[in-house]
Design a protein around this motif. Sequence first.
Motif, mmCIF file in Angstrom:
data_model
loop_
_atom_site.group_PDB
_atom_site.id
_atom_site.type_symbol
_atom_site.label_atom_id
_atom_site.label_comp_id
_atom_site.label_asym_id
_atom_site.label_seq_id
_atom_site.Cartn_x
_atom_site.Cartn_y
_atom_site.Cartn_z
ATOM 1 N N ALA A 105 0.823 -1.157 0.109
ATOM 2 C CA ALA A 105 0.006 -0.062 0.108
ATOM 3 C C ALA A 105 0.936 1.220 0.142
ATOM 4 C CB ALA A 105 -0.949 0.002 1.248
ATOM 5 N N ARG A 106 1.891 1.224 0.652
ATOM 6 C CA ARG A 106 2.799 2.349 0.958
ATOM 7 C C ARG A 106 3.522 2.731 -0.596
ATOM 8 N NH1 ARG A 106 5.153 5.750 4.481
ATOM 9 N NH2 ARG A 106 7.273 6.332 3.954
ATOM 10 N N PHE A 107 3.959 1.583 -1.257
ATOM 11 C CA PHE A 107 4.697 1.806 -2.479
ATOM 12 C C PHE A 107 3.724 1.560 -3.925
ATOM 13 C CE2 PHE A 107 7.803 1.121 0.770
ATOM 14 C CZ PHE A 107 8.789 2.203 0.487
ATOM 15 N N ALA A 108 2.580 1.917 -3.519
ATOM 16 C CA ALA A 108 1.508 1.958 -4.813
ATOM 17 C C ALA A 108 2.247 2.580 -5.887
ATOM 18 C CB ALA A 108 0.339 2.386 -4.491
ATOM 19 N N GLY A 109 2.229 1.689 -7.061
ATOM 20 C CA GLY A 109 2.672 2.174 -8.422
ATOM 21 C C GLY A 109 4.005 1.766 -8.573
ATOM 22 N N ALA A 110 4.598 1.174 -7.521
ATOM 23 C CA ALA A 110 6.229 0.695 -7.826
ATOM 24 C C ALA A 110 5.914 -0.920 -8.196
ATOM 25 C CB ALA A 110 6.867 0.749 -6.463
ATOM 26 N N ARG A 111 7.283 -1.345 -8.865
ATOM 27 C CA ARG A 111 7.220 -2.629 -9.230
ATOM 28 C C ARG A 111 7.588 -3.501 -7.771
ATOM 29 N NH1 ARG A 111 11.772 -2.967 -13.873
ATOM 30 N NH2 ARG A 111 11.097 -0.971 -15.151
ATOM 31 N N VAL A 112 6.415 -4.041 -7.591
ATOM 32 C CA VAL A 112 6.645 -4.965 -6.348
ATOM 33 C C VAL A 112 6.748 -6.578 -6.666
ATOM 34 C CG1 VAL A 112 5.237 -5.627 -4.253
ATOM 35 C CG2 VAL A 112 4.964 -3.471 -5.138
ATOM 36 N N ARG A 113 7.613 -7.225 -5.962
ATOM 37 C CA ARG A 113 8.022 -8.544 -6.005
ATOM 38 C C ARG A 113 7.761 -8.959 -4.573
ATOM 39 N NH1 ARG A 113 7.001 -6.877 -10.131
ATOM 40 N NH2 ARG A 113 8.331 -7.391 -12.029
ATOM 41 N N LEU A 114 7.107 -9.998 -4.229
ATOM 42 C CA LEU A 114 7.202 -10.692 -2.996
ATOM 43 C C LEU A 114 7.825 -11.815 -2.993
ATOM 44 C CD1 LEU A 114 3.305 -10.296 -2.490
ATOM 45 C CD2 LEU A 114 5.030 -9.037 -1.190
ATOM 46 N N VAL A 115 8.657 -12.233 -1.730
ATOM 47 C CA VAL A 115 9.505 -13.190 -1.750
ATOM 48 C C VAL A 115 8.723 -14.275 -0.732
ATOM 49 C CG1 VAL A 115 11.604 -14.098 -1.031
ATOM 50 C CG2 VAL A 115 11.497 -11.921 -1.945
ATOM 51 N N GLU A 116 8.108 -15.211 -1.438
ATOM 52 C CA GLU A 116 7.498 -16.477 -0.732
ATOM 53 C C GLU A 116 8.266 -16.612 0.648
ATOM 54 O OE1 GLU A 116 3.928 -17.791 0.404
ATOM 55 O OE2 GLU A 116 4.259 -16.806 -1.525
ATOM 56 N N GLY A 117 7.752 -16.380 1.727
ATOM 57 C CA GLY A 117 8.151 -17.012 3.260
ATOM 58 C C GLY A 117 9.305 -16.093 3.423
ATOM 59 N N GLY A 118 9.754 -15.060 2.805
ATOM 60 C CA GLY A 118 10.849 -14.259 3.195
ATOM 61 C C GLY A 118 10.699 -13.234 4.447
ATOM 62 N N VAL A 119 11.606 -12.883 5.080
ATOM 63 C CA VAL A 119 11.464 -12.228 6.281
ATOM 64 C C VAL A 119 11.974 -10.747 5.996
ATOM 65 C CG1 VAL A 119 11.856 -14.204 7.694
ATOM 66 C CG2 VAL A 119 13.795 -13.066 6.929
ATOM 67 N N HIS A 120 12.021 -9.928 7.058
ATOM 68 C CA HIS A 120 12.440 -8.679 6.811
ATOM 69 C C HIS A 120 13.397 -8.241 6.117
ATOM 70 C CE1 HIS A 120 11.640 -4.474 7.788
ATOM 71 N NE2 HIS A 120 12.920 -4.228 8.032
ATOM 72 N N ASP A 121 14.657 -8.793 5.969
ATOM 73 C CA ASP A 121 15.810 -8.706 5.466
ATOM 74 C C ASP A 121 15.864 -9.557 4.387
ATOM 75 O OD1 ASP A 121 18.339 -8.105 4.291
ATOM 76 O OD2 ASP A 121 19.477 -8.068 6.280
ATOM 77 N N VAL A 122 15.160 -9.635 3.176
ATOM 78 C CA VAL A 122 15.375 -10.681 2.097
ATOM 79 C C VAL A 122 16.580 -10.899 1.549
ATOM 80 C CG1 VAL A 122 12.687 -10.193 1.601
ATOM 81 C CG2 VAL A 122 14.456 -8.895 0.477
ATOM 82 N N LEU A 123 17.515 -10.003 1.687
ATOM 83 C CA LEU A 123 18.844 -10.430 1.023
ATOM 84 C C LEU A 123 19.493 -11.112 1.925
ATOM 85 C CD1 LEU A 123 20.008 -6.901 -0.677
ATOM 86 C CD2 LEU A 123 19.851 -9.309 -1.669
ATOM 87 N N ASN A 124 19.582 -11.335 3.244
ATOM 88 C CA ASN A 124 19.953 -12.054 4.135
ATOM 89 C C ASN A 124 19.310 -13.175 4.604
ATOM 90 O OD1 ASN A 124 22.591 -10.789 4.126
ATOM 91 N ND2 ASN A 124 21.846 -9.327 5.635
ATOM 92 N N ASP A 125 18.537 -13.746 3.562
ATOM 93 C CA ASP A 125 17.663 -14.886 4.161
ATOM 94 C C ASP A 125 18.176 -16.046 3.005
ATOM 95 O OD1 ASP A 125 15.642 -16.248 5.451
ATOM 96 O OD2 ASP A 125 14.203 -15.324 4.038
ATOM 97 N N ALA A 126 17.313 -17.282 3.381
ATOM 98 C CA ALA A 126 17.771 -18.231 2.355
ATOM 99 C C ALA A 126 17.475 -18.222 1.082
ATOM 100 C CB ALA A 126 16.930 -19.476 3.038
ATOM 101 N N THR A 127 16.595 -17.098 0.658
ATOM 102 C CA THR A 127 16.299 -16.902 -0.902
ATOM 103 C C THR A 127 17.179 -15.862 -1.433
ATOM 104 O OG1 THR A 127 14.690 -15.177 -0.082
ATOM 105 C CG2 THR A 127 13.884 -17.418 -0.447
ATOM 106 N N HIS A 128 18.134 -15.474 -0.745
ATOM 107 C CA HIS A 128 18.990 -14.198 -1.020
ATOM 108 C C HIS A 128 19.576 -14.390 -2.609
ATOM 109 C CE1 HIS A 128 22.302 -17.271 0.103
ATOM 110 N NE2 HIS A 128 23.112 -16.384 -0.858
ATOM 111 N N ARG A 129 19.761 -15.568 -3.099
ATOM 112 C CA ARG A 129 20.412 -15.704 -4.668
ATOM 113 C C ARG A 129 19.164 -15.217 -5.491
ATOM 114 N NH1 ARG A 129 23.088 -21.608 -5.031
ATOM 115 N NH2 ARG A 129 25.145 -20.878 -4.944
ATOM 116 N N SER A 130 17.914 -15.758 -5.273
ATOM 117 C CA SER A 130 16.729 -15.424 -6.180
ATOM 118 C C SER A 130 16.614 -14.065 -6.070
ATOM 119 C CB SER A 130 15.530 -16.276 -5.746
ATOM 120 O OG SER A 130 15.739 -17.513 -5.952
#
Length: 67
Positions: A17-42
């Motif tokens: 809602a805060r970033f309406a109009g932006a390109r949004v990608r949701l990381v399934e199961g991702g936590v607050h810091d998506v770059l330091n999570d198990a999905t960091h490569r994706s």
Amino acid sequence: MLHGTADPVTPAADAIARFAGARVRLVEGGVHDVLNDATHRSVAATLVLFLESLRLGPELPTIIKEA
């Protein structure tokens, strides 16, 4: 915007809602810091594709395709 669906700090719906109009990608199961999570490569690959689209234009041409 890349946002984890399991972010305990900011619910995904609030971030979207805060970033309406932006390109949004949701990381399934991702936590607050998506770059330091198990999905960091994706997440990193998604960032690279975004940066390539800035360099090559909004309609990113096919770089890798199925044979």
